[in-house]
Design a protein around this motif. Structure first.
Motif, mmCIF file in Angstrom:
data_model
loop_
_atom_site.group_PDB
_atom_site.id
_atom_site.type_symbol
_atom_site.label_atom_id
_atom_site.label_comp_id
_atom_site.label_asym_id
_atom_site.label_seq_id
_atom_site.Cartn_x
_atom_site.Cartn_y
_atom_site.Cartn_z
ATOM 1 N N GLY A 226 102.556 -71.400 56.951
ATOM 2 C CA GLY A 226 103.152 -70.234 56.203
ATOM 3 C C GLY A 226 101.808 -69.576 55.557
ATOM 4 O O GLY A 226 101.730 -68.462 54.948
ATOM 5 N N GLU A 227 100.533 -70.332 55.648
ATOM 6 C CA GLU A 227 99.448 -69.815 55.120
ATOM 7 C C GLU A 227 98.728 -68.817 56.317
ATOM 8 O O GLU A 227 99.017 -68.735 57.348
ATOM 9 N N ILE A 228 98.206 -67.558 55.570
ATOM 10 C CA ILE A 228 97.597 -66.477 56.280
ATOM 11 C C ILE A 228 96.227 -66.652 56.149
ATOM 12 O O ILE A 228 95.572 -66.711 55.282
ATOM 13 N N ASN A 229 95.554 -66.675 57.555
ATOM 14 C CA ASN A 229 94.141 -66.835 57.768
ATOM 15 C C ASN A 229 93.627 -65.917 58.295
ATOM 16 O O ASN A 229 93.904 -65.309 59.337
ATOM 17 N N ILE A 230 92.346 -65.319 57.602
ATOM 18 C CA ILE A 230 91.622 -64.273 57.996
ATOM 19 C C ILE A 230 90.428 -64.595 58.631
ATOM 20 O O ILE A 230 89.579 -65.242 58.138
ATOM 21 N N SER A 231 90.352 -64.494 60.022
ATOM 22 C CA SER A 231 89.071 -64.808 60.658
ATOM 23 C C SER A 231 87.885 -63.504 60.776
ATOM 24 O O SER A 231 88.439 -62.514 60.402
ATOM 25 N N LYS A 232 86.800 -63.758 61.249
ATOM 26 C CA LYS A 232 85.894 -62.722 61.292
ATOM 27 C C LYS A 232 86.377 -61.577 62.417
ATOM 28 O O LYS A 232 86.173 -60.721 62.386
ATOM 29 N N GLU A 233 87.016 -62.327 63.335
ATOM 30 C CA GLU A 233 87.553 -61.384 64.439
ATOM 31 C C GLU A 233 88.623 -60.403 64.190
ATOM 32 O O GLU A 233 88.561 -59.116 64.434
ATOM 33 N N ILE A 234 89.389 -60.847 63.229
ATOM 34 C CA ILE A 234 90.353 -59.932 62.517
ATOM 35 C C ILE A 234 89.948 -59.005 61.789
ATOM 36 O O ILE A 234 90.209 -58.004 61.867
ATOM 37 N N LEU A 235 88.881 -59.342 60.940
ATOM 38 C CA LEU A 235 88.191 -58.357 60.047
ATOM 39 C C LEU A 235 87.535 -57.195 60.992
ATOM 40 O O LEU A 235 87.701 -56.155 60.695
ATOM 41 N N GLU A 236 86.892 -57.794 61.794
ATOM 42 C CA GLU A 236 86.120 -56.737 62.790
ATOM 43 C C GLU A 236 86.838 -55.738 63.616
ATOM 44 O O GLU A 236 86.466 -54.693 63.817
ATOM 45 N N GLU A 237 88.138 -56.406 64.134
ATOM 46 C CA GLU A 237 89.155 -55.601 64.725
ATOM 47 C C GLU A 237 89.631 -54.244 63.847
ATOM 48 O O GLU A 237 89.850 -53.236 64.245
ATOM 49 N N CYS A 238 89.954 -54.795 62.492
ATOM 50 C CA CYS A 238 90.279 -53.797 61.556
ATOM 51 C C CYS A 238 89.306 -52.970 61.049
ATOM 52 O O CYS A 238 89.509 -51.698 60.458
ATOM 53 N N LEU A 239 88.061 -53.424 61.077
ATOM 54 C CA LEU A 239 87.162 -52.314 60.484
ATOM 55 C C LEU A 239 86.206 -52.015 61.604
ATOM 56 O O LEU A 239 85.126 -52.109 61.827
ATOM 57 N N THR A 240 86.794 -51.124 62.556
ATOM 58 C CA THR A 240 86.230 -50.548 63.663
ATOM 59 C C THR A 240 85.341 -49.617 63.464
ATOM 60 O O THR A 240 84.307 -49.278 64.074
ATOM 61 N N LYS A 241 85.579 -48.793 62.560
ATOM 62 C CA LYS A 241 84.371 -47.763 62.256
ATOM 63 C C LYS A 241 84.573 -47.225 60.831
ATOM 64 O O LYS A 241 85.604 -47.251 60.100
ATOM 65 N N LYS A 242 83.499 -47.623 60.062
ATOM 66 C CA LYS A 242 83.399 -47.199 58.610
ATOM 67 C C LYS A 242 83.638 -45.745 58.372
ATOM 68 O O LYS A 242 83.024 -44.664 59.050
ATOM 69 N N THR A 243 84.307 -45.356 57.353
ATOM 70 C CA THR A 243 84.650 -44.082 57.076
ATOM 71 C C THR A 243 83.572 -43.571 55.900
ATOM 72 O O THR A 243 83.746 -44.232 55.058
ATOM 73 N N LEU A 244 82.816 -42.777 56.200
ATOM 74 C CA LEU A 244 81.878 -42.440 55.345
ATOM 75 C C LEU A 244 82.274 -41.306 54.318
ATOM 76 O O LEU A 244 83.240 -40.508 54.501
ATOM 77 N N LEU A 245 81.740 -41.502 53.075
ATOM 78 C CA LEU A 245 82.075 -40.322 52.089
ATOM 79 C C LEU A 245 81.449 -38.987 52.380
ATOM 80 O O LEU A 245 80.474 -38.702 52.308
ATOM 81 N N TYR A 246 82.445 -38.124 52.990
ATOM 82 C CA TYR A 246 81.684 -36.876 53.349
ATOM 83 C C TYR A 246 83.039 -35.833 53.512
ATOM 84 O O TYR A 246 83.950 -36.159 54.158
ATOM 85 N N ASP A 247 82.772 -34.741 52.941
ATOM 86 C CA ASP A 247 83.716 -33.609 53.137
ATOM 87 C C ASP A 247 83.038 -32.419 53.718
ATOM 88 O O ASP A 247 82.294 -31.725 53.228
ATOM 89 N N ASN A 248 83.474 -32.100 54.998
ATOM 90 C CA ASN A 248 82.866 -30.764 55.637
ATOM 91 C C ASN A 248 82.629 -29.544 54.763
ATOM 92 O O ASN A 248 81.856 -28.802 55.035
ATOM 93 N N ASN A 249 83.629 -29.383 54.030
ATOM 94 C CA ASN A 249 84.000 -28.255 53.138
ATOM 95 C C ASN A 249 83.473 -28.472 51.524
ATOM 96 O O ASN A 249 83.518 -27.521 50.810
ATOM 97 N N GLY A 250 83.217 -29.533 51.161
ATOM 98 C CA GLY A 250 83.156 -29.960 49.772
ATOM 99 C C GLY A 250 81.717 -30.174 49.594
ATOM 100 O O GLY A 250 80.835 -30.207 50.059
#
Length: 442
Positions: A226-250
Motif C-alpha cells: 500500500g506504499e506509494i513510490n515516486i520514481s524519477k520517471e513519474i516525476l518527469e512524466e508529470c513535469l513535462t513543461k514548466k509553466t513560467l510566470l507570465y501574463d501576456n496582458n499583465g
C-alpha cells in the motif's frame, strides 16, 4: 437527515485547499510582513486592522492571509468575485455589515482579483469603507496604481507579497506529505531531491506546487504493502513543461520585456537571451518581441551602428515568414547583435528635446524662407524669399537658418562618441564651423 455522498469526503478537496494554513504560525513566506515584530503581524495581533490591498503573484497566500486575519480578529468573513458579484449583491452585503457593526461584529470583505472589478463595483465599496462598516481586503496580481480607483486606493494600505522561495515551498511539500490533511495517512516514498525539483518547478507558487505534488502522488506506483513510490520517471512524466510566470496582458509581461530591453542596453547578451527565452517559452508573440527590438535599434543604438535597424527589420521579416518555434534563432541573433552593438541614445534624446519645444510652440509660424510658393500670390507674400538651395553651392551647404526665430541657437542632436556616430560627430562639427565662418563673412 441528509444522505452523505462521495462529494462530502474532505479528501476530495484539492490538496491546496486542504493544506490552507489556519494561523500565522502555519503560514509560510512573507517574513518581511508577518515575521516577528513586522508591521502586518503587529496590526493583526493588536486587532487594529484597516482596509488594505495585497499585491503579489499567484499562489503566495493572499486569500489565506485574509482568512487568517478574519479568524484572529474574530470577524465575519465575506468574499466577492468580480464574475458573480454585481452592484446589487455588494449593497446587500454592505447593509448586513452595517447591522453587524451595530451589534459590535466586524465584517471583513475580501475581494479577490479586485483589478477585475469595474469602476462602479469598486465605487460601491467606498462609502462603507469610509464610515468603517467594513474592512476591505483586496487581492490583486496587477499593479493597484493602475487597476484600483484612486479614491478607494487612497483609503487602503498596500502590502506587497513576494513569491515564495524554493525553501518555503519545499517545507510546504514536506508538511503536505506528513500532515493528516494531506497525505499523512498514506505512506509516500519520495526523495528530498524530487521534492526540491517540484519546489523549483512551482516558480514561487504554493498552489501550483501542491497541485503538482497531488498529481504526482496520485500517479505514483502503489506496491503490495500500500506504499506509494515516486520514481524519477513519474516525476518527469508529470513535469513535462514548466509553466513560467507570465501574463501576456499583465504587469509581468511588461516587466520581462523591460528586463530584455535593459539587458540589451547594458550590453549583456547572456541576460538578453535568457529574458528572450522566458518570453518565447511562455508563449509570447515573436512579432511583438521583434517590434520591440526594432524600437531598441533606434532608441539605444541609433547612429552608433546604423546596421542595427537593418538587422531588426530583417529579423522581423524572418519571424513573419517562418513563425514559431523556428524563428527563435532569428530573435536570438537579434538580441545578441543589439547587446554587442555600440550604444547611443542621441536620436531619442534629440526627439524628446525637440518635442518639448514643439508642444509649447505648435502655433509658431514656419519662416517665410522655408515656405513653398507654388502660386503667384504666395510669391508676392514673400513665401520662399531668400531661400538658399544647398545643391547650387560647391560645399552643398548654406548659411540659411531653418529654425523659427524664437528657437535660433537651440541644439537638439548631440552625437555620442560611439561607433559610427564618431563620424557623424566629426561631420556635424565641420558643418557648424563652416556656417559660423561664412556667417561672419556676410
Amino acid at each position: 437527515m441528509e444522505q452523505s455522498s462521495l462529494f462530502d469526503n474532505p479528501n476530495n478537496e484539492p490538496l491546496a485547499s486542504r493544506m490552507r494554513p489556519k494561523s500565522l504560525e502555519e503560514f509560510l513566506g512573507q517574513e518581511h510582513l508577518i515575521g516577528e515584530g513586522k508591521i502586518l503581524r503587529k496590526i493583526i495581533e493588536s486587532d487594529n486592522v484597516s482596509s488594505m490591498i495585497f499585491w503579489g503573484p499567484p499562489g503566495v497566500g493572499k486569500t489565506t492571509l485574509a482568512r487568517i486575519i478574519a479568524t484572529q480578529t474574530k470577524s465575519e468573513f465575506v468574499t466577492f468575485s468580480a464574475v458573480t458579484s454585481g452592484i446589487k449583491e455588494i449593497k446587500q452585503v454592505m447593509e448586513n455589515a452595517d447591522k453587524n457593526r451595530n451589534l459590535g461584529i466586524k465584517t471583513i470583505v475580501f475581494v479577490d482579483e479586485i483589478h477585475r472589478f469595474n469602476k462602479a463595483q469598486q465605487d460601491a465599496f467606498l462609502p462603507f469603507v469610509e464610515k468603517g462598516s467594513i474592512v476591505l481586503i483586496g487581492a490583486t496580481t496587477e499593479n493597484p496604481s493602475f487597476e484600483v480607483n484612486n479614491a478607494l486606493l487612497s483609503r487602503c494600505r498596500v502590502f506587497v507579497l513576494k513569491e515564495l522561495s524554493s525553501n518555503n515551498i519545499f517545507e510546504l511539500l514536506k508538511r503536505a506529505i506528513k500532515d493528516s490533511r494531506g497525505f499523512g495517512k498514506e505512506k509516500v516514498n519520495i526523495s528530498d531531491e524530487n521534492l526540491q525539483i517540484i519546489s523549483n518547478f512551482a516558480n514561487g507558487d504554493a498552489r501550483s506546487a501542491l497541485a503538482t505534488l497531488d498529481m504526482i502522488i496520485l500517479n505514483g506506483d502503489r506496491d503490495q504493502n500500500g506504499e506509494i513510490n515516486i520514481s524519477k520517471e513519474i516525476l518527469e512524466e508529470c513535469l513535462t513543461k514548466k509553466t513560467l510566470l507570465y501574463d501576456n496582458n499583465g504587469e509581468e509581461h511588461y516587466n520581462i520585456i523591460s528586463a530584455l530591453h535593459k539587458s540589451m542596453r547594458n550590453s549583456d547578451p547572456d541576460a538578453s537571451v535568457y529574458w528572450l527565452s522566458r518570453m518565447l517559452e511562455a508563449g509570447e508573440d515573436p512579432l511583438y518581441i521583434a517590434r520591440r527590438i526594432t524600437r531598441f535599434a533606434s532608441e539605444d543604438i541609433g547612429l552608433a551602428d546604423t546596421n542595427a535597424l537593418n538587422v531588426a527589420i530583417n529579423v522581423y521579416q524572418a519571424c513573419h515568414f517562418i513563425g514559431v518555434p523556428e524563428c527563435n534563432v532569428h530573435l536570438t541573433e537579434a538580441v545578441i547583435y543589439m547587446s554587442l552593438a555600440p550604444k547611443s541614445n542621441s536620436c531619442d534624446v534629440a526627439y524628446h528635446k525637440a518635442s518639448t519645444d514643439a508642444k509649447k510652440m505648435l502655433a509658431e509660424p514656419v519662416p517665410l524662407t522655408l515656405r513653398n510658393a507654388p502660386t503667384k500670390l504666395m510669391k508676392e507674400l514673400n513665401y520662399g524669399h531668400d531661400y538658399q538651395f544647398a545643391h547650387d553651392t560647391e560645399e552643398k551647404l548654406t548659411t540659411m537658418d531653418c529654425l523659427p526665430p524664437s528657437l535660433l541657437g537651440k541644439t537638439y542632436y548631440k552625437p555620442n562618441p560611439m561607433g559610427n556616430e564618431i563620424k557623424f560627430k566629426e561631420r556635424l562639427e565641420k558643418i557648424k564651423k563652416w556656417k559660423e565662418e561664412h556667417k561672419k563673412r556676410k
